[in-house]
Design a protein around this motif. Structure first.
Motif, PDB file in Angstrom:
ATOM      1  N   VAL A 115      15.310 -17.674 -41.515  1.00 55.45           N
ATOM      2  CA  VAL A 115      14.411 -18.123 -40.515  1.00 55.45           C
ATOM      3  C   VAL A 115      13.868 -19.602 -40.715  1.00 55.45           C
ATOM      4  CG1 VAL A 115      11.860 -17.645 -39.894  1.00 55.45           C
ATOM      5  CG2 VAL A 115      13.261 -15.937 -40.684  1.00 55.45           C
ATOM      6  N   ILE A 116      13.866 -20.392 -39.586  1.00 58.18           N
ATOM      7  CA  ILE A 116      13.891 -21.907 -39.563  1.00 58.18           C
ATOM      8  C   ILE A 116      12.748 -22.237 -38.846  1.00 58.18           C
ATOM      9  CG2 ILE A 116      14.925 -23.866 -38.811  1.00 58.18           C
ATOM     10  CD1 ILE A 116      17.532 -21.973 -38.689  1.00 58.18           C
ATOM     11  N   GLU A 117      11.747 -22.823 -39.498  1.00 56.82           N
ATOM     12  CA  GLU A 117      10.529 -23.689 -38.700  1.00 56.82           C
ATOM     13  C   GLU A 117      11.292 -24.850 -37.889  1.00 56.82           C
ATOM     14  OE1 GLU A 117       6.475 -25.721 -39.443  1.00 56.82           O
ATOM     15  OE2 GLU A 117       7.451 -24.972 -41.344  1.00 56.82           O
ATOM     16  N   VAL A 118      11.056 -24.614 -36.569  1.00 55.86           N
ATOM     17  CA  VAL A 118      11.483 -25.443 -35.657  1.00 55.86           C
ATOM     18  C   VAL A 118      10.182 -26.724 -35.327  1.00 55.86           C
ATOM     19  CG1 VAL A 118      12.275 -26.226 -33.396  1.00 55.86           C
ATOM     20  CG2 VAL A 118      12.839 -24.060 -34.215  1.00 55.86           C
ATOM     21  N   TRP A 128      15.239 -30.400 -34.926  1.00 61.02           N
ATOM     22  CA  TRP A 128      14.971 -30.824 -36.393  1.00 61.02           C
ATOM     23  C   TRP A 128      14.166 -29.506 -37.054  1.00 61.02           C
ATOM     24  CZ3 TRP A 128      16.105 -34.757 -39.474  1.00 61.02           C
ATOM     25  CH2 TRP A 128      15.517 -34.741 -40.738  1.00 61.02           C
ATOM     26  N   GLY A 129      14.640 -29.167 -38.283  1.00 57.62           N
ATOM     27  CA  GLY A 129      14.107 -27.801 -38.835  1.00 57.62           C
ATOM     28  C   GLY A 129      13.851 -27.805 -39.995  1.00 57.62           C
ATOM     29  N   ARG A 130      13.057 -27.089 -40.522  1.00 56.71           N
ATOM     30  CA  ARG A 130      12.878 -26.830 -42.060  1.00 56.71           C
ATOM     31  C   ARG A 130      12.795 -25.514 -42.480  1.00 56.71           C
ATOM     32  NH1 ARG A 130       7.142 -29.512 -43.571  1.00 56.71           N
ATOM     33  NH2 ARG A 130       6.608 -27.786 -42.130  1.00 56.71           N
ATOM     34  N   GLY A 136      16.162 -30.953 -41.990  1.00 58.40           N
ATOM     35  CA  GLY A 136      17.412 -31.601 -41.303  1.00 58.40           C
ATOM     36  C   GLY A 136      17.565 -31.370 -39.763  1.00 58.40           C
ATOM     37  N   TRP A 137      18.612 -31.851 -39.339  1.00 57.25           N
ATOM     38  CA  TRP A 137      19.046 -31.443 -37.894  1.00 57.25           C
ATOM     39  C   TRP A 137      20.011 -30.146 -37.689  1.00 57.25           C
ATOM     40  CZ3 TRP A 137      16.571 -33.821 -34.241  1.00 57.25           C
ATOM     41  CH2 TRP A 137      16.087 -35.403 -34.784  1.00 57.25           C
TER      42      TRP A 137
END
Length: 593
Positions: A115-118, A128-130, A136-137
């Motif tokens: 799961v990535i936070e956009v 770009w996410g966290r 990073g990209w």
């Protein structure tokens, strides 16, 4: 954008960003402004595409000058919606469809299901996410946006204990008209499954009728073999998905979507979904063939005319053809989210749980078949490096190298011992001899048919059959001819590895029979032909590079500046280190399990 764009960017139209699909590749079904001059259903008039080489260009220019606008409803609209939410302080989450393997410190690596936070979606191709403390990209097409964006991150994924979900307070809150929040969340997932399936059917229909049908009319431009390479078995997939979506709609409760029971549909079609394996395996070949054709202007204009006449969104053909690959990867993610919001008391719970496991197995099978087909090229290259080869090619009966190593073979009648290199494939064991001076050169000596053999463990001491003392030994005994082969390893652990490898070989053969895995004669011949060309030139052929270029070519100039070769591996394929097996044939690490 760094890559050259052949046509002007068309106007974009807003749509709800909650469609859980990779950006722009699964966004079909929105109403578009259509001129009355466009032929209904995208059918081309017989005179629409003439035999003149420049006719596709003329047709394309006619459409460009007649106010036709079939904008990409993904890209800009979705980006605006996402960034508006982000700027308002909302948190936007996405799930990884497959692994993003990277060596660039400016990029965000992740595995399928993460799961990535956009945090920024202003760029169409790269966001770009966290993840935790890493930022990073990452490629936007590698993720799906979560359906329920308002769910707290700490509740995702919901922990499961004893097969039952944790009934948190958020699951018991009421949500209008007597529904709980959990029911509303399930409604969202069900609606997404139904709507994306309908859109996907429209997408497949557009490819089959808008491209394949028109390509078949142009025998002067396409052979049947080319069309098979470009489109694979997508027509079979279209027929399968039409039946599947009808089954889904029968189970869909329009009045109370959260009560829908769709799990049984996935269970019913799990075997049919295996046809995606052939498509996914062929997809790199499709990209390479399209890359070759689109270097010629008339093909560029022809494909664009097909897209415009079918009233399809503004994506190139190779982008459209990626969607089935993404679709089969999405099913486990959708079902996992559906299971999360399905109470154990729900009539659909057990079916959804079983469907999730079934679709994971389908995806796993597709990955395995993809890996096996990639290995046949390596096996062909290996065989071409063996001197004095005799008999049929390895690929006639085998498609996997199970194990390899050095053993001492003892032969009758004088119990003569010989140091040999052995390569255990499915169905056969190949014996080679090392060159006395050049130890990296191997000579073919013999092979053993493993289908007729049984493995016998031999205790240390004197062997009665051969009348000699042995250590770390085992035998291969032919049940039909009573022929016996005696082998000795240098160390006990090496012997155990060989015994385990023989078990794995039989297990692999049985699994292939159960799943119906096979390699076509065309694939075998092509692999041997490629290996023969490489053997003569002495240069490795970068057959997969255009595929990676296709995935990554529209990189933004302000994003990561370098792109290490082979940094992206499709379908959650594990990263592999390069193997110099030409120089050290005894270390065929890509083949070992």
């Amino acid at each position: 954008i760094t890559s050259a764009v052949a046509f002007d960017i068309l106007p974009l139209k807003l749509h709800p960003f909650s469609q859980s699909t990779p950006t722009g590749l699964d966004c079909m079904g929105w109403k578009r402004r259509v001129s009355s001059s466009v032929i209904a259903d995208g059918a081309l008039d017989k005179t629409a595409l003439t035999d003149d080489v420049g006719s596709e260009e003329d047709l394309y220019e006619d459409f460009r000058s007649s106010n036709h606008r079939y904008g990409h409803p993904g890209g800009g609209g979705e980006q605006l919606a996402i960034n508006e939410l982000i700027s308002d302080g909302s948190v936007v989450y996405a799930e990884a469809l497959w692994d993003h393997v990277t060596m660039d410190d400016q990029e965000l690596g992740f595995k399928a299901g993460d799961v990535i936070e956009v945090m920024d979606a202003t760029n169409k191709e790269w966001w770009w996410g966290r993840i935790l403390d890493s930022e990073g990209w990452f490629p936007a097409s590698f993720v799906r946006l979560r359906v329920n964006q308002d769910e707290p991150m700490e509740d995702y994924p919901l922990k499961v204990e004893g097969g039952k979900e944790d009934d948190s307070s958020s699951g018991t809150r009421r949500f209008g008209m007597g529904q709980t929040t959990k029911d509303q969340m399930r409604t969202n997932v069900i609606n997404e499954i139904i709507s994306t399936e309908r859109d996907y059917i429209k997408h497949l229909k557009d490819i089959c009728e808008g491209y394949i049908k028109q390509c078949r009319k142009r025998a002067d431009m396409f052979t049947e073999e080319q069309l098979k390479t470009i489109f694979g078995n997508i027509e079979d997939i279209y027929r399968c998905q039409k039946k599947f979506v009808k089954a889904l709609e029968k189970k869909f409760n329009k009045d109370h979507p959260h009560l829908s029971e769709v799990g049984s549909c996935f269970l019913e079609y799990q075997t049919e979904f295996q046809i995606y394996s052939e498509y996914c395996n062929n997809h790199p070949n499709a990209c390479m063939e399209l890359s070759r054709l689109t270097k010629v202007n008339k093909y560029v204009y022809f494909f664009e005319a097909c897209r415009l006449l079918q009233k399809m969104i503004d994506i190139s053909l190779d982008g459209f053809l990626l969607t089935p690959v993404q679709k089969i990867c999405k099913y486990p993610l959708q079902l996992a989210e559906l299971l999360k919001y399905t109470n154990p008391q729900h009539r659909d719970f057990k079916d959804v749980e079983a469907a999730l496991n079934a679709m994971k197995n389908v995806a796993r099978l597709i990955n395995e078949r993809k890996r096996r087909l990639e290995n046949i090229d390596k096996i062909a290259q290996w065989q071409s490096s063996i001197e004095d080869w005799e008999g049929e090619d390895v690929l006639v009966r085998s498609s996997e190298l199970i194990y390899s190593g050095e053993l001492t073979k003892i032969s009758h009648p004088q119990a003569k011992s010989q140091q040999r290199m052995f390569f255990l494939f499915d169905h056969q064991l190949v014996c080679c001899k090392k060159d006395l001076l050049r130890r990296d050169i191997l000579y073919y000596k013999s092979r053993i048919n493993m289908d007729d053999m049984e493995i016998l463990d031999v205790e240390d001491g004197k062997d009665k059959d051969f009348n000699i003392s042995v250590k770390n030994a085992f035998k291969l005994h032919c049940r039909d001819t009573e022929e016996v082969h005696l082998f000795c390893a240098k160390k006990p652990e090496q012997k155990q590895r060989w015994l385990k490898a023989f078990e794995n070989e039989r297990r692999q053969v049985q699994l292939d029979q159960e799943t119906g895995f096979s390699i076509t004669e065309v694939q075998k011949k092509q692999a041997m032909l490629n290996a023969s060309k490489q053997h003569h030139t002495g240069k490795p052929k970068a057959v997969t590079r255009p595929y990676y270029d296709f995935l990554m070519r529209q990189k933004h100039p302000t994003l990561p500046t370098t792109l290490p070769q082979q940094q992206v591996f499709m379908l959650a394929e594990p990263k592999r280190k390069p193997s110099n097996f030409w120089q050290n044939i005894s270390r065929l690490t890509p083949f070992r399990k």
